[in-house]
Structure formats: C-alpha cells, structure tokens
Motif scaffolding. Structure first.
Motif, PDB file in Angstrom:
ATOM      1  N   TYR A   9       0.830  -1.208   0.000  1.00  0.00           N
ATOM      2  CA  TYR A   9       0.000   0.000   0.000  1.00  0.00           C
ATOM      3  C   TYR A   9       0.871   1.268   0.000  1.00  0.00           C
ATOM      4  N   LEU A  10       1.820   1.330   0.922  1.00  0.00           N
ATOM      5  CA  LEU A  10       2.641   2.528   1.076  1.00  0.00           C
ATOM      6  C   LEU A  10       3.510   2.781  -0.146  1.00  0.00           C
ATOM      7  N   ALA A  11       4.091   1.720  -0.705  1.00  0.00           N
ATOM      8  CA  ALA A  11       4.952   1.881  -1.879  1.00  0.00           C
ATOM      9  C   ALA A  11       4.146   2.339  -3.088  1.00  0.00           C
ATOM     10  N   ALA A  12       2.951   1.776  -3.260  1.00  0.00           N
ATOM     11  CA  ALA A  12       2.109   2.161  -4.391  1.00  0.00           C
ATOM     12  C   ALA A  12       1.707   3.627  -4.308  1.00  0.00           C
ATOM     13  N   GLU A  13       1.343   4.072  -3.109  1.00  0.00           N
ATOM     14  CA  GLU A  13       0.932   5.473  -2.946  1.00  0.00           C
ATOM     15  C   GLU A  13       2.110   6.425  -3.129  1.00  0.00           C
ATOM     16  N   ALA A  14       3.271   6.043  -2.587  1.00  0.00           N
ATOM     17  CA  ALA A  14       4.457   6.891  -2.727  1.00  0.00           C
ATOM     18  C   ALA A  14       4.879   6.987  -4.190  1.00  0.00           C
ATOM     19  N   ALA A  15       4.776   5.881  -4.906  1.00  0.00           N
ATOM     20  CA  ALA A  15       5.144   5.878  -6.326  1.00  0.00           C
ATOM     21  C   ALA A  15       4.194   6.745  -7.138  1.00  0.00           C
ATOM     22  N   PHE A  16       2.899   6.626  -6.863  1.00  0.00           N
ATOM     23  CA  PHE A  16       1.923   7.436  -7.592  1.00  0.00           C
ATOM     24  C   PHE A  16       2.204   8.926  -7.393  1.00  0.00           C
ATOM     25  N   THR A  17       2.438   9.324  -6.161  1.00  0.00           N
ATOM     26  CA  THR A  17       2.707  10.740  -5.879  1.00  0.00           C
ATOM     27  C   THR A  17       3.971  11.201  -6.583  1.00  0.00           C
ATOM     28  N   ALA A  18       5.017  10.384  -6.544  1.00  0.00           N
ATOM     29  CA  ALA A  18       6.281  10.752  -7.182  1.00  0.00           C
ATOM     30  C   ALA A  18       6.106  10.882  -8.696  1.00  0.00           C
ATOM     31  N   CYS A  19       5.377   9.941  -9.307  1.00  0.00           N
ATOM     32  CA  CYS A  19       5.177   9.979 -10.755  1.00  0.00           C
ATOM     33  C   CYS A  19       4.329  11.175 -11.172  1.00  0.00           C
ATOM     34  N   GLU A  20       3.284  11.464 -10.408  1.00  0.00           N
ATOM     35  CA  GLU A  20       2.439  12.616 -10.713  1.00  0.00           C
ATOM     36  C   GLU A  20       3.234  13.921 -10.615  1.00  0.00           C
ATOM     37  N   ARG A  21       3.996  14.059  -9.540  1.00  0.00           N
ATOM     38  CA  ARG A  21       4.761  15.296  -9.336  1.00  0.00           C
ATOM     39  C   ARG A  21       5.897  15.415 -10.349  1.00  0.00           C
ATOM     40  N   ALA A  22       6.442  14.276 -10.768  1.00  0.00           N
ATOM     41  CA  ALA A  22       7.489  14.311 -11.788  1.00  0.00           C
ATOM     42  C   ALA A  22       6.936  14.843 -13.100  1.00  0.00           C
ATOM     43  N   LEU A  23       5.754  14.383 -13.470  1.00  0.00           N
ATOM     44  CA  LEU A  23       5.140  14.873 -14.697  1.00  0.00           C
ATOM     45  C   LEU A  23       4.844  16.366 -14.594  1.00  0.00           C
ATOM     46  N   LEU A  24       4.283  16.785 -13.473  1.00  0.00           N
ATOM     47  CA  LEU A  24       3.937  18.203 -13.305  1.00  0.00           C
ATOM     48  C   LEU A  24       5.174  19.081 -13.276  1.00  0.00           C
ATOM     49  N   ALA A  25       6.282  18.572 -12.741  1.00  0.00           N
ATOM     50  CA  ALA A  25       7.519  19.352 -12.704  1.00  0.00           C
ATOM     51  C   ALA A  25       8.046  19.617 -14.110  1.00  0.00           C
ATOM     52  N   HIS A  26       7.719  18.737 -15.044  1.00  0.00           N
ATOM     53  CA  HIS A  26       8.131  18.927 -16.430  1.00  0.00           C
ATOM     54  C   HIS A  26       7.221  19.909 -17.176  1.00  0.00           C
ATOM     55  N   GLY A  27       6.129  20.328 -16.529  1.00  0.00           N
ATOM     56  CA  GLY A  27       5.198  21.205 -17.217  1.00  0.00           C
ATOM     57  C   GLY A  27       4.611  20.513 -18.440  1.00  0.00           C
ATOM     58  N   GLY A  28       4.464  21.254 -19.533  1.00  0.00           N
ATOM     59  CA  GLY A  28       3.887  20.699 -20.746  1.00  0.00           C
ATOM     60  C   GLY A  28       4.684  19.538 -21.296  1.00  0.00           C
ATOM     61  N   MET A  29       6.025  19.558 -21.105  1.00  0.00           N
ATOM     62  CA  MET A  29       6.854  18.493 -21.656  1.00  0.00           C
ATOM     63  C   MET A  29       6.657  17.172 -20.901  1.00  0.00           C
ATOM     64  N   GLY A  30       6.074  17.238 -19.724  1.00  0.00           N
ATOM     65  CA  GLY A  30       5.766  16.006 -19.015  1.00  0.00           C
ATOM     66  C   GLY A  30       4.733  15.168 -19.752  1.00  0.00           C
ATOM     67  N   TYR A  31       3.981  15.831 -20.615  1.00  0.00           N
ATOM     68  CA  TYR A  31       2.939  15.152 -21.400  1.00  0.00           C
ATOM     69  C   TYR A  31       3.514  14.518 -22.667  1.00  0.00           C
ATOM     70  N   ALA A  32       4.771  14.842 -22.961  1.00  0.00           N
ATOM     71  CA  ALA A  32       5.416  14.344 -24.177  1.00  0.00           C
ATOM     72  C   ALA A  32       6.082  12.998 -23.918  1.00  0.00           C
ATOM     73  N   GLN A  33       5.941  12.074 -24.851  1.00  0.00           N
ATOM     74  CA  GLN A  33       6.503  10.738 -24.684  1.00  0.00           C
ATOM     75  C   GLN A  33       8.016  10.751 -24.528  1.00  0.00           C
ATOM     76  N   GLU A  34       8.684  11.690 -25.176  1.00  0.00           N
ATOM     77  CA  GLU A  34      10.149  11.666 -25.185  1.00  0.00           C
ATOM     78  C   GLU A  34      10.758  11.874 -23.800  1.00  0.00           C
ATOM     79  N   TYR A  35       9.994  12.397 -22.833  1.00  0.00           N
ATOM     80  CA  TYR A  35      10.527  12.594 -21.484  1.00  0.00           C
ATOM     81  C   TYR A  35      10.195  11.439 -20.541  1.00  0.00           C
ATOM     82  N   HIS A  36       9.418  10.490 -21.004  1.00  0.00           N
ATOM     83  CA  HIS A  36       9.181   9.204 -20.333  1.00  0.00           C
ATOM     84  C   HIS A  36       8.312   9.260 -19.075  1.00  0.00           C
ATOM     85  N   VAL A  37       8.187  10.407 -18.431  1.00  0.00           N
ATOM     86  CA  VAL A  37       7.449  10.429 -17.168  1.00  0.00           C
ATOM     87  C   VAL A  37       5.960  10.148 -17.370  1.00  0.00           C
ATOM     88  N   GLU A  38       5.419  10.445 -18.564  1.00  0.00           N
ATOM     89  CA  GLU A  38       4.014  10.098 -18.805  1.00  0.00           C
ATOM     90  C   GLU A  38       3.830   8.586 -18.822  1.00  0.00           C
TER      91      GLU A  38
END
Length: 399
Positions: free
Chosen positions: A336-365
C-alpha cells in the motif's frame, strides 16, 4: 535512493541487475510501449545469468536467496526505466513459483522448476476471474477429476504474459462451494501446460493503459485436459498454498512501485536543475522543489516498510515466533505505502516537467500510466485498508 542499511547480498543483486538493465535504456521501453512488442531480450538476459531462480532452492538450479533479494531485483529492474512492464517479464516467474517450491513433491519440483530457471519455459498465474474479482474464495473455474486427468472449465482474467508463456499456476475449484465446511476449502492448485494448440483453451488479449509491452489476457477453459499429477499439494487446500505466494508478491510489487517512483523522481530532479525559466532553474523554486523533496521522503519511508516486510517473510521460514499475521500485515502495508508513494512521485514528476511532461520523449508520462498497476493489483488499496482495519485495529468487518 539512500543505500545504507542493505545487506551485502542485496547490494550485489542491485549491482548485477543494474549492469544487465543498462543495455535496455528508456528509449527501448518507450519503443516497446508504443509497439506492444514483448521484451524477450530482457527476459533472456536475466535468465542467462540465473536470475529467474533468485529465490528458488540451489539444488534445483536456483540461487537460494530470499524475497528480500528478489524484491531488490524487481526494484532495480523497474528503477532502470523498465518500469512495471520490464518487471512483469519476471514477476510471476519469481512469486508464483514460491508455493510450488514449498508444497510440490521433489519429483514435481525437478520436473517443473529447472526449465523455468533456465528460461526455457515461462509461467503465468491464473487466479483472478471476471465475475468474482477480489472474492477469491468464490472462484468458479472448476477442475473435475476423471481417472488420471482433470478437466478445467471456466474463465480467468488479467493473466499477464499468457501469450508468451507455456506454463500456468492455476487455482481452480475441485469441490462446489456449497459442499465445503469452510469457505477457504475446495480450491486446488495446479501447475499446468498452457498449450495454445490444444482443444479447450482460448486466449484473448486485453488492450490496456500502461505496460503495453507485456500482454494481459482473458483465458477461457472448456474441458481443458490436464494430467492428475499437475495437482500441487493436497486437493482442496489450494487457497492455503497460494497464500504463501501472495505475501511474496506484495513485497515484489512494492519493490517495483518503489523503482518506478525513484526513476520518476530522478528524471524530475534532472529536469528541474536544467530547465531555466525567468532567469533561474525551476528547481530553485520551492513550488517545484518541495513537492519533489516530499516525494523522496515518502519513497524512503515506503522503502523501509518494504524491506522490513521482505525480511519478515524470509525470517518466518525458520523463526516460528514470526506469525503469518505479522507477515501479512507487513506485506500488505508495504504494498500500500509503496504504491501510494510511487503514484505521488510519478504525478509530481510529470507536473515538474510542465507541458513536456505530457510528451513521450521525457518518459514520465509512461511512468505515470504504469504506476496505477501497484495501486490496483493484485489487491486494491481499499481491500488492504479493510484488512488492516479488521485484522489490526479489530474494527467490524466492513465488506
């Protein structure tokens, strides 16, 4: 990731797996995600060095290490950028073989496991059904014995890698639910050939959101014939047997989630150091920096819970003071804890990239799409909360 506190074996596993995975960069996984092509090369590379048998007995060709080391292996595969897709090339082969090694006869182990360890064969795990979901004790797939054979009829769903595997660990009902004294009775475990050319077997691939390089399937059985000596352990006690593998799976999936979270956090931190807006690196802004720092601490806390659970699982084999209850609580909490921590990290990683977080070439999507798997499977967040509420806090059963 902070590396202090790990054992020499765990660190050796991490070093060796990192070296193998360095041949499969993010670009490899992005291409496989796009094409849906199975990553056979990673499975072959890991099998070549014996890693499929990491937690299986040495006398059968395994490395005789524990779930602690296996968790580190899955964690490292995922963190390399392979994510959940890469980890799933190994996932069932590691955890689904645990109940086989523990409860099968020596003759069965010698017949089933060496080919799996060498990579000659692969295995998938057949438990989940479309009409029962998390109600495992109400499974409807039946196995009827007739002389030296069982005949399987029913349907399984979300069976990973069934298109490329030739074996399945199958949980099926051998006694009708209405005829058993306890709900946990009447289910039996089998290690079967998954012969796609045989009558009575049909596979249908499921199109899915993430991890598209690794197939997920519906599997249909219609009087599918298997030898009676495919039965593992005693008929009717399959649920008790399969629980041994389920706690191991909690640990492995927690490790996979952690790896995905750390990979996302690394990419976000690198981007935030290099990306300059309004004359300064965006990572200098607390609106970017603080969410990433909090994500790191969440991952570190979940990491401690995960490797604590894995240690308990391993130690419980020889230490009778470590109860199944304590192992179950630790493994479910870690997942449970690992799944929630991973989700938060992945979401924030995408948002930190701004619009480029939505682009496949940056992998975070891709990481974000895959991080939903540990939140849903093999058991939902809500069912873990139910478990902790009832079994730990002694609250009334809520479902």
């Amino acid at each position: 990731m902070e590396m202090s506190g790990f054992t020499e074996d765990q660190l050796s596993v991490r070093e060796a797996i990192t070296k193998i995975c360095s041949n499969f960069p993010d670009e490899y996984w992005a291409e496989r995600d796009e094409s849906g092509e199975y990553p056979h090369e990673l499975h072959a590379a890991l099998a070549k060095d014996g890693w499929i048998g990491i937690a299986l007995p040495e006398e059968l060709g395994g490395a005789n290490l524990g779930i602690s080391e296996a968790t580190m292996m899955m964690h490292t595969i995922s963190e390399s950028g392979a994510g959940i897709a890469g980890a799933q090339t190994m996932h069932a082969n590691v955890y689904a073989t645990q109940p086989i090694a523990k409860f099968a006869t020596l003759e069965q182990c010698r017949r089933f496991l060496p080919d799996l360890i060498s990579g000659k064969t692969r295995v998938c795990f057949g438990v989940t059904e479309p009409n029962t979901g998390l109600e495992t004790l109400k499974l409807r797939t039946v196995a009827k014995r007739d002389g030296d054979f069982y005949y399987i009829s029913g349907q399984k769903i979300w069976i990973t890698s069934a298109q490329v595997t030739s074996k399945m660990v199958l949980l099926a009902r051998t006694t009708p639910l209405e005829d058993v004294k306890k709900k946990s009775d009447g289910l039996s475990l089998f290690f079967i050939d998954l012969d796609k050319s045989a009558t009575g077997l049909e596979l249908k691939k499921i199109k899915k959101m993430g991890g598209r390089a690794v197939d997920a399937n519906e599997v249909f059985f219609d009087n599918y014939k298997i030898p009676a000596d495919s039965l593992i352990g005693t008929e009717g006690e399959g649920f008790k047997i399969v629980l041994h593998g389920m706690n191991a799976e909690r640990c492995l999936l927690a490790g996979e989630a952690l790896g995905l979270g750390y990979a996302a956090l690394t990419r976000a931190s690198d981007y935030a150091r290099d990306r300059v807006v309004f004359g300064r690196a965006i990572g200098q802004n607390q609106g970017i920096q603080h969410p990433l720092a909090a994500s790191f601490m969440n991952l570190e806390a979940a990491k401690l819970a995960t490797y604590h659970a894995a240690r308990l699982f391993d130690a419980s084999v020889k230490d009778e003071t470590i109860t199944p209850h304590s192992v179950g609580v630790a493994c479910n909490s870690a997942k449970y804890l690992a799944a929630e921590a991973a989700f938060t990290a992945c979401e924030r990683a995408l948002l930190a990239h701004g619009g480029m977080g939505y682009a496949q070439e940056y992998h975070v999507e891709r990481y974000l799409r895959e991080c939903f798997v540990p939140r849903i499977a093999p058991i939902s967040r809500e069912m873990i909360l139910n478990y902790i509420g009832e079994k730990v806090l002694r609250l009334p059963r809520s479902y």
